[in-house]
Scaffold this active site. Structure first.
Site, PDB file in Angstrom:
ATOM      1  N   LYS A  29       0.611  -1.301   0.003  1.00  0.00           N
ATOM      2  CA  LYS A  29       0.027  -0.281   0.640  1.00  0.00           C
ATOM      3  C   LYS A  29       0.940   1.560  -0.188  1.00  0.00           C
ATOM      4  CE  LYS A  29      -2.868   0.535   3.638  1.00  0.00           C
ATOM      5  NZ  LYS A  29      -2.765   2.500   4.122  1.00  0.00           N
ATOM      6  N   ARG A 130      -8.528  12.416  12.001  1.00  0.00           N
ATOM      7  CA  ARG A 130      -6.723  12.597  12.332  1.00  0.00           C
ATOM      8  C   ARG A 130      -5.906  13.391  11.984  1.00  0.00           C
ATOM      9  NH1 ARG A 130      -5.515   7.177   9.028  1.00  0.00           N
ATOM     10  NH2 ARG A 130      -3.823   7.808  10.328  1.00  0.00           N
ATOM     11  N   SER A 173       7.252   9.472  11.923  1.00  0.00           N
ATOM     12  CA  SER A 173       6.609   9.031  10.601  1.00  0.00           C
ATOM     13  C   SER A 173       6.057   8.921   9.579  1.00  0.00           C
ATOM     14  CB  SER A 173       5.439   9.716  11.316  1.00  0.00           C
ATOM     15  OG  SER A 173       4.285  10.233  10.035  1.00  0.00           O
ATOM     16  N   GLN A 175       4.991   8.911   7.311  1.00  0.00           N
ATOM     17  CA  GLN A 175       3.525   9.851   6.339  1.00  0.00           C
ATOM     18  C   GLN A 175       4.494  11.422   6.669  1.00  0.00           C
ATOM     19  OE1 GLN A 175       0.782   8.924   7.799  1.00  0.00           O
ATOM     20  NE2 GLN A 175       0.339   7.322   6.759  1.00  0.00           N
ATOM     21  N   ASP A 321       2.011  -0.993  11.808  1.00  0.00           N
ATOM     22  CA  ASP A 321       0.824  -1.525  11.230  1.00  0.00           C
ATOM     23  C   ASP A 321       0.011  -2.665  11.775  1.00  0.00           C
ATOM     24  OD1 ASP A 321       0.585   0.969  10.564  1.00  0.00           O
ATOM     25  OD2 ASP A 321       1.112   0.345   8.273  1.00  0.00           O
ATOM     26  N   LYS A 348      -4.350   5.783  14.388  1.00  0.00           N
ATOM     27  CA  LYS A 348      -4.905   5.779  12.979  1.00  0.00           C
ATOM     28  C   LYS A 348      -5.982   5.119  12.436  1.00  0.00           C
ATOM     29  CE  LYS A 348       0.043   4.341  12.609  1.00  0.00           C
ATOM     30  NZ  LYS A 348       0.454   5.132  11.398  1.00  0.00           N
ATOM     31  N   ARG A 352      -5.624   1.913  17.993  1.00  0.00           N
ATOM     32  CA  ARG A 352      -5.609   0.474  17.500  1.00  0.00           C
ATOM     33  C   ARG A 352      -6.210   0.110  18.927  1.00  0.00           C
ATOM     34  NH1 ARG A 352      -3.594   0.486  11.718  1.00  0.00           N
ATOM     35  NH2 ARG A 352      -4.752   0.723  10.514  1.00  0.00           N
ATOM     36  N   ARG A 394      -7.199  -3.068  10.136  1.00  0.00           N
ATOM     37  CA  ARG A 394      -6.569  -3.826   9.978  1.00  0.00           C
ATOM     38  C   ARG A 394      -7.123  -4.329  11.331  1.00  0.00           C
ATOM     39  NH1 ARG A 394      -2.282  -2.990   6.702  1.00  0.00           N
ATOM     40  NH2 ARG A 394      -1.805  -1.110   6.051  1.00  0.00           N
TER      41      ARG A 394
HETATM   42  C1  S3P Z   1       2.556   5.172   5.749  1.00  0.00           C
HETATM   43  C2  S3P Z   1       3.480   5.243   7.048  1.00  0.00           C
HETATM   44  C3  S3P Z   1       2.638   5.594   8.643  1.00  0.00           C
HETATM   45  C4  S3P Z   1       1.664   3.407   8.137  1.00  0.00           C
HETATM   46  C5  S3P Z   1       0.829   3.802   7.806  1.00  0.00           C
HETATM   47  C6  S3P Z   1       1.176   4.183   6.005  1.00  0.00           C
HETATM   48  C7  S3P Z   1       3.537   5.212   5.374  1.00  0.00           C
HETATM   49  O1  S3P Z   1       1.768   5.860   9.182  1.00  0.00           O
HETATM   50  O2  S3P Z   1       1.047   4.006   9.540  1.00  0.00           O
HETATM   51  O3  S3P Z   1      -0.277   2.512   7.138  1.00  0.00           O
HETATM   52  O4  S3P Z   1       2.624   4.739   4.000  1.00  0.00           O
HETATM   53  O5  S3P Z   1       3.920   5.688   4.870  1.00  0.00           O
HETATM   54  P1  S3P Z   1       3.245   6.826  10.223  1.00  0.00           P
HETATM   55  O6  S3P Z   1       4.046   7.622   9.036  1.00  0.00           O
HETATM   56  O7  S3P Z   1       1.542   8.077  10.444  1.00  0.00           O
HETATM   57  O8  S3P Z   1       4.087   6.052  11.093  1.00  0.00           O
END
Ligand code: S3P
Length: 441
Positions: A29, A130, A173, A175, A321, A348, A352, A394
């Site tokens: 993903k 979020r 993170s 992201q 995750d 998340k 969770r 999940r």
């Molecule tokens: C992800 C980073 C993670 C993860 C998410 C996918 C990504 O989140 O939990 O399912 O693709 O960069 P965080 O960066 O908020 O930890």
């Protein structure tokens, strides 16, 4: 066997069957989101294979198209992206709808912050809950013109010129890191991110392969803007976060032997394997090779009596995750499993820790919640019940696996959300012999 139809949203789980077989799980993903977004910014035509055709990634596809990027889908997993270059995106005529995808909205925010036009990023009610300050605050330090709604989506961007910054992330993170690296592509000079933990590094690897100037020095990642990105020709490996569900089921269900082919085993993602090994599992890796710059392997597990362990620090980041399914493993393991420094689990798709604890308690589980984790003493005998997936993929899949280990029948309501990351999850588990079936509504 009942196959999925669009309306069914409940899954019935019958324990008792041994799981056996060789399966593939869908594409990663994280990498699928990135392949679309990065391909859109490339100069030229990117070919993507192994794409994840799921709720979250299809939302990003819709956003990319709304930015004027042509994407031809050849089948579910293969597509061509006609990149428009770093300065070629078109102003969208409507808010970009990221639906439930946290990765989609946070990565696209980095791109939108650097555009000369205004745009809005939004999503579902779930996504609107979020936290977004973690990206908007550093983006503002870069000069972005962004407004949010009390720290949440929708995010409104006005055109801006960005400047490079050095930023120490308060939470590990991927992201946030990826958002800022993408914004850094549009800045007037280098941007350096200091990471508190080893968050997944797909952005760095992919952008580097596309010709971006990205350097890593310990826990510092620096991006220096370039004029062009080369297009991608990319095969996306299977998602280890999806593989985790049949993998854990293959360890916990009596008489099981499960092989999962072609799984991405980048070591920023393999924390779940390390945790399971710490719990006494053996995960055999074979056919190890490289695809799309990522290490890939076939994984084999057999049913094993696990024991408790303690998880904190960098390992938490490398399996962020996988805690919903880890909770199920901990319930079946001998002794105490303690997870700490995992407060991120609370922000998340759902909280969770709270949601998994509440749903597993309906199956008779005893779980001690902590602000930053949980403690579980096993082994515990679960009892079938009606549980709820809470629109969190999940959570829903973890509860289905828990149902396989319970005494009697379990019904998982709100199970359709499994498709946000693992379309065909129920059918894949059926192919291993699991007693899981969609119920007509
Ligand atoms: C992800 C980073 C993670 C993860 C998410 C996918 C990504 O989140 O939990 O399912 O693709 O960069 P965080 O960066 O908020 O930890």
């Amino acid at each position: 066997m009942t196959t999925h139809n669009q309306t069914s949203n409940r899954v019935r789980v019958h324990p008792g069957q041994a799981l056996r077989g060789v399966i593939r799980v869908p594409g990663d993903k994280s990498i699928s989101h990135r392949a679309l977004i990065f391909g859109a910014l490339a100069d030229g035509i990117s070919e993507i294979r192994g794409f994840l055709p799921a709720g979250d990634t299809l939302a990003t596809l819709g956003c990319i198209r709304a930015l004027g990027v042509q994407v031809d889908r050849h089948d579910d997993t293969t597509m061509t992206v006609y990149g428009r270059g770093l300065r070629g995106l078109r102003q969208p005529s409507q808010p970009l709808d990221c639906v439930n995808a946290g990765t989609g909205i946070r990565l696209l925010a980095g791109v939108m912050a650097g555009q000369p036009f205004s745009s809005v990023l939004d999503g579902s009610e779930q996504l609107r809950r979020r936290p977004m300050k973690r990206i908007t605050e550093p983006l503002r330090l870069m000069g972005a013109n962004v407004e949010e709604n009390e720290g949440r989506a929708p995010l409104h961007f006005g055109g801006a010129f960005l400047k490079g910054i050095t930023y120490e992330m308060p939470v590990a993170s991927a992201q946030v890191k990826s958002c800022l690296l993408l914004a850094g592509l549009f800045a007037d000079g280098p941007t350096t991110i200091i990471e508190p933990g080893p968050a997944r590094d797909h952005t760095e690897g992919m952008l580097r392969a596309m010709g971006a100037d990205i350097r890593k020095d310990g826990n510092r990642v620096t991006i220096t803007p370039v004029e062009h990105l080369h297009p991608l020709n990319w095969t996306i490996p299977a998602d280890i976060s999806s593989a985790a569900f049949p993998l854990v089921a293959g360890l916990l269900v009596d008489g099981a032997e499960v092989v999962i082919e072609g799984v991405g085993v980048n070591d920023t993602r393999t924390g779940i394997l390390d945790a399971l090994v710490m719990m006494g599992a053996t995960v055999h890796q074979s056919n190890v090779h490289e695809e799309g710059g990522e290490p890939v392997a076939d994984l084999l597990v057999r049913s094993t009596r696990l024991h408790g362990t303690s998880i904190k620090g960098d390992l938490v980041v490398r399996m962020i995750d996988e805690f919903p399914i880890l909770m199920v493993a901990a319930l079946l393991a001998n002794g105490v499993t303690e997870v700490s420094e995992a407060r991120e689990l609370r922000v998340k798709e759902t909280d969770r820790i709270a949601v998994m604890a509440a749903e597993l308690r309906k199956l008779g589980a005893v779980i001690e919640e902590r602000p930053d984790g949980f403690v579980i003493e096993g082994p515990q005998q679960l009892k079938g019940a009606v549980v709820d997936g809470h629109d969190d993929h999940r959570v829903a899949m973890s509860l289905m696996v828990a149902g396989l280990l319970a005494e009697g029948e379990t019904i998982v309501k709100d199970a359709r959300c499994a498709h946000d990351s693992f379309p065909g999850f129920v059918e894949t588990m059926q192919s291993l012999g699991a007693g899981v079936d969609w119920l007509p509504d």
